[in-house]
Design a protein around this motif. Structure first.
Motif, PDB file in Angstrom:
ATOM      1  N   LEU A 157      35.741  30.343  35.527  1.00 23.87           N
ATOM      2  CA  LEU A 157      36.804  31.158  35.922  1.00 23.87           C
ATOM      3  C   LEU A 157      37.020  32.277  35.153  1.00 23.87           C
ATOM      4  O   LEU A 157      37.187  32.468  33.971  1.00 23.87           O
ATOM      5  CB  LEU A 157      37.796  30.486  36.344  1.00 23.87           C
ATOM      6  N   ASN A 158      36.760  33.686  35.682  1.00 20.94           N
ATOM      7  CA  ASN A 158      36.928  34.682  34.971  1.00 20.94           C
ATOM      8  C   ASN A 158      36.099  34.900  33.710  1.00 20.94           C
ATOM      9  O   ASN A 158      36.471  35.181  32.552  1.00 20.94           O
ATOM     10  CB  ASN A 158      38.267  35.115  34.419  1.00 20.94           C
ATOM     11  N   GLY A 159      34.787  34.295  33.713  1.00 21.91           N
ATOM     12  CA  GLY A 159      34.054  34.191  32.638  1.00 21.91           C
ATOM     13  C   GLY A 159      34.289  33.374  31.559  1.00 21.91           C
ATOM     14  O   GLY A 159      33.688  33.428  30.347  1.00 21.91           O
ATOM     15  N   GLN A 160      34.985  32.328  32.025  1.00 17.83           N
ATOM     16  CA  GLN A 160      35.357  31.454  30.703  1.00 17.83           C
ATOM     17  C   GLN A 160      35.339  30.183  31.310  1.00 17.83           C
ATOM     18  O   GLN A 160      35.781  29.847  32.487  1.00 17.83           O
ATOM     19  CB  GLN A 160      37.145  31.648  30.439  1.00 17.83           C
TER      20      GLN A 160
ATOM     21  N   ILE B 292      52.654  39.612  45.279  1.00 17.70           N
ATOM     22  CA  ILE B 292      51.089  39.987  44.928  1.00 17.70           C
ATOM     23  C   ILE B 292      50.196  39.371  44.208  1.00 17.70           C
ATOM     24  O   ILE B 292      49.267  39.247  44.284  1.00 17.70           O
ATOM     25  CB  ILE B 292      51.385  41.719  44.934  1.00 17.70           C
ATOM     26  N   GLY B 293      50.976  39.139  42.993  1.00 20.92           N
ATOM     27  CA  GLY B 293      49.950  38.170  41.775  1.00 20.92           C
ATOM     28  C   GLY B 293      49.759  36.790  42.472  1.00 20.92           C
ATOM     29  O   GLY B 293      48.903  36.286  41.277  1.00 20.92           O
ATOM     30  N   ALA B 294      50.136  36.408  43.528  1.00 17.83           N
ATOM     31  CA  ALA B 294      49.620  34.992  43.983  1.00 17.83           C
ATOM     32  C   ALA B 294      48.667  34.871  44.978  1.00 17.83           C
ATOM     33  O   ALA B 294      48.654  34.001  46.075  1.00 17.83           O
ATOM     34  CB  ALA B 294      50.954  34.070  44.325  1.00 17.83           C
ATOM     35  N   ARG B 295      47.626  35.925  44.948  1.00 19.20           N
ATOM     36  CA  ARG B 295      46.677  36.122  46.166  1.00 19.20           C
ATOM     37  C   ARG B 295      45.353  35.441  45.717  1.00 19.20           C
ATOM     38  O   ARG B 295      44.434  35.573  46.470  1.00 19.20           O
ATOM     39  CB  ARG B 295      46.538  37.483  46.421  1.00 19.20           C
ATOM     40  N   SER B 296      45.234  35.041  44.494  1.00 18.87           N
ATOM     41  CA  SER B 296      44.135  34.417  43.876  1.00 18.87           C
ATOM     42  C   SER B 296      43.800  33.146  44.638  1.00 18.87           C
ATOM     43  O   SER B 296      44.455  32.265  44.543  1.00 18.87           O
ATOM     44  CB  SER B 296      43.863  34.475  42.532  1.00 18.87           C
ATOM     45  N   TYR B 297      42.327  32.937  45.040  1.00 25.87           N
ATOM     46  CA  TYR B 297      41.960  31.792  45.582  1.00 25.87           C
ATOM     47  C   TYR B 297      41.474  30.837  44.395  1.00 25.87           C
ATOM     48  O   TYR B 297      41.217  29.681  44.830  1.00 25.87           O
ATOM     49  CB  TYR B 297      40.923  31.891  46.874  1.00 25.87           C
ATOM     50  N   SER B 298      41.131  31.329  43.124  1.00 26.85           N
ATOM     51  CA  SER B 298      40.738  30.573  42.266  1.00 26.85           C
ATOM     52  C   SER B 298      41.547  30.398  41.043  1.00 26.85           C
ATOM     53  O   SER B 298      41.485  29.543  40.397  1.00 26.85           O
ATOM     54  CB  SER B 298      39.336  31.358  41.735  1.00 26.85           C
ATOM     55  N   ASP B 299      42.543  31.231  40.710  1.00 21.82           N
ATOM     56  CA  ASP B 299      43.378  31.330  39.387  1.00 21.82           C
ATOM     57  C   ASP B 299      44.639  30.758  39.789  1.00 21.82           C
ATOM     58  O   ASP B 299      45.679  31.643  39.918  1.00 21.82           O
ATOM     59  CB  ASP B 299      43.358  32.545  38.789  1.00 21.82           C
ATOM     60  N   GLY B 300      44.921  29.407  39.529  1.00 26.29           N
ATOM     61  CA  GLY B 300      46.066  28.884  40.022  1.00 26.29           C
ATOM     62  C   GLY B 300      47.258  29.130  38.866  1.00 26.29           C
ATOM     63  O   GLY B 300      48.191  29.336  39.128  1.00 26.29           O
TER      64      GLY B 300
ATOM     65  N   SER C  89      45.287  26.372  42.452  1.00 25.64           N
ATOM     66  CA  SER C  89      44.841  27.218  43.530  1.00 25.64           C
ATOM     67  C   SER C  89      43.891  26.666  44.446  1.00 25.64           C
ATOM     68  O   SER C  89      43.679  25.471  44.485  1.00 25.64           O
ATOM     69  CB  SER C  89      43.849  28.616  42.971  1.00 25.64           C
ATOM     70  N   SER C  90      43.556  27.375  45.622  1.00 23.63           N
ATOM     71  CA  SER C  90      42.681  26.637  46.719  1.00 23.63           C
ATOM     72  C   SER C  90      41.565  26.053  45.993  1.00 23.63           C
ATOM     73  O   SER C  90      41.305  24.900  46.270  1.00 23.63           O
ATOM     74  CB  SER C  90      42.356  27.795  47.664  1.00 23.63           C
ATOM     75  N   LEU C  91      40.797  26.723  45.195  1.00 23.75           N
ATOM     76  CA  LEU C  91      39.658  26.446  44.492  1.00 23.75           C
ATOM     77  C   LEU C  91      39.940  25.236  43.604  1.00 23.75           C
ATOM     78  O   LEU C  91      39.389  24.197  44.044  1.00 23.75           O
ATOM     79  CB  LEU C  91      38.969  27.279  43.890  1.00 23.75           C
ATOM     80  N   GLU C  92      40.910  25.239  42.809  1.00 24.59           N
ATOM     81  CA  GLU C  92      41.240  24.241  41.917  1.00 24.59           C
ATOM     82  C   GLU C  92      41.649  22.724  42.626  1.00 24.59           C
ATOM     83  O   GLU C  92      41.623  21.733  42.524  1.00 24.59           O
ATOM     84  CB  GLU C  92      42.502  24.311  40.864  1.00 24.59           C
ATOM     85  N   GLY C  93      42.511  23.112  44.099  1.00 25.94           N
ATOM     86  CA  GLY C  93      42.882  21.926  44.594  1.00 25.94           C
ATOM     87  C   GLY C  93      41.563  21.240  45.351  1.00 25.94           C
ATOM     88  O   GLY C  93      41.614  19.923  45.519  1.00 25.94           O
TER      89      GLY C  93
END
Length: 160
Positions: A32-35, A60-68, A95-99
């Motif tokens: 995630l994010n290069g890490q 607004i800051g809770a729109r990521s599908y990957s960074d919970g 997040s959606s991905l992490e779930g």
């Protein structure tokens, strides 16, 4: 996170998925994010229940599908009680991905204590009125109004 658990681990020190790590169960490695990170599911005793947040409030800051973790911090800043509790427990709302990564681990038999009779909030917001949730009985993801009560199963991450 403001906990006493080290934020990183050497890849060679990771246990097999499904084994204990950092106060929970190691789910998987992911980027995630290069890490590269290790995802850890916290125990059932860490579950939280409550509303996602305020209906009609666009976080607004809770729109990521990957960074919970980023989503959860934004939720907490917007006044979400479940987000504050997750952070206080040194975790975050997946997040959606992490779930879906947790669901894949459940399907593989690596985690067994996820309730199948309730759905779980994810930290990914769909709109000012809706946020995503995950049903661990079948892995289905959908959206619901933020003011409904649901469970949260916090996770944490370790950088590799």
């Amino acid at each position: 996170m403001t906990d006493n658990i080290p934020q990183s681990i050497a890849a060679s020190d990771l246990p097999q998925p499904g084994q204990p790590l950092a106060g929970g169960i190691f789910v998987t490695r992911y980027w995630l994010n290069g890490q590269e990170r290790a995802l850890v599911l916290l125990p059932a005793s860490a579950e939280i229940e409550g509303e996602w947040g305020e209906y009609g409030q666009d976080v607004i800051g809770a729109r990521s599908y990957s960074d919970g973790e980023a989503n959860t911090r934004a939720m907490a800043e917007a006044g979400s009680h479940i987000a504050v509790k997750a952070i206080e427990g040194a975790g975050f709302i997946p997040s959606s991905l992490e779930g879906q990564l947790v669901m894949a681990a459940k399907h593989a038999g690596l985690v067994a204590d996820l309730r199948q009779d309730r759905w779980y909030w994810l930290s990914s917001q769909s709109s000012a009125n809706l946020a995503y949730y995950l049903d661990f009985s079948d892995g289905g993801q959908s959206t619901s109004v933020k003011l409904l009560e649901a469970r949260v199963r916090p996770v944490r991450r370790k950088f590799l």
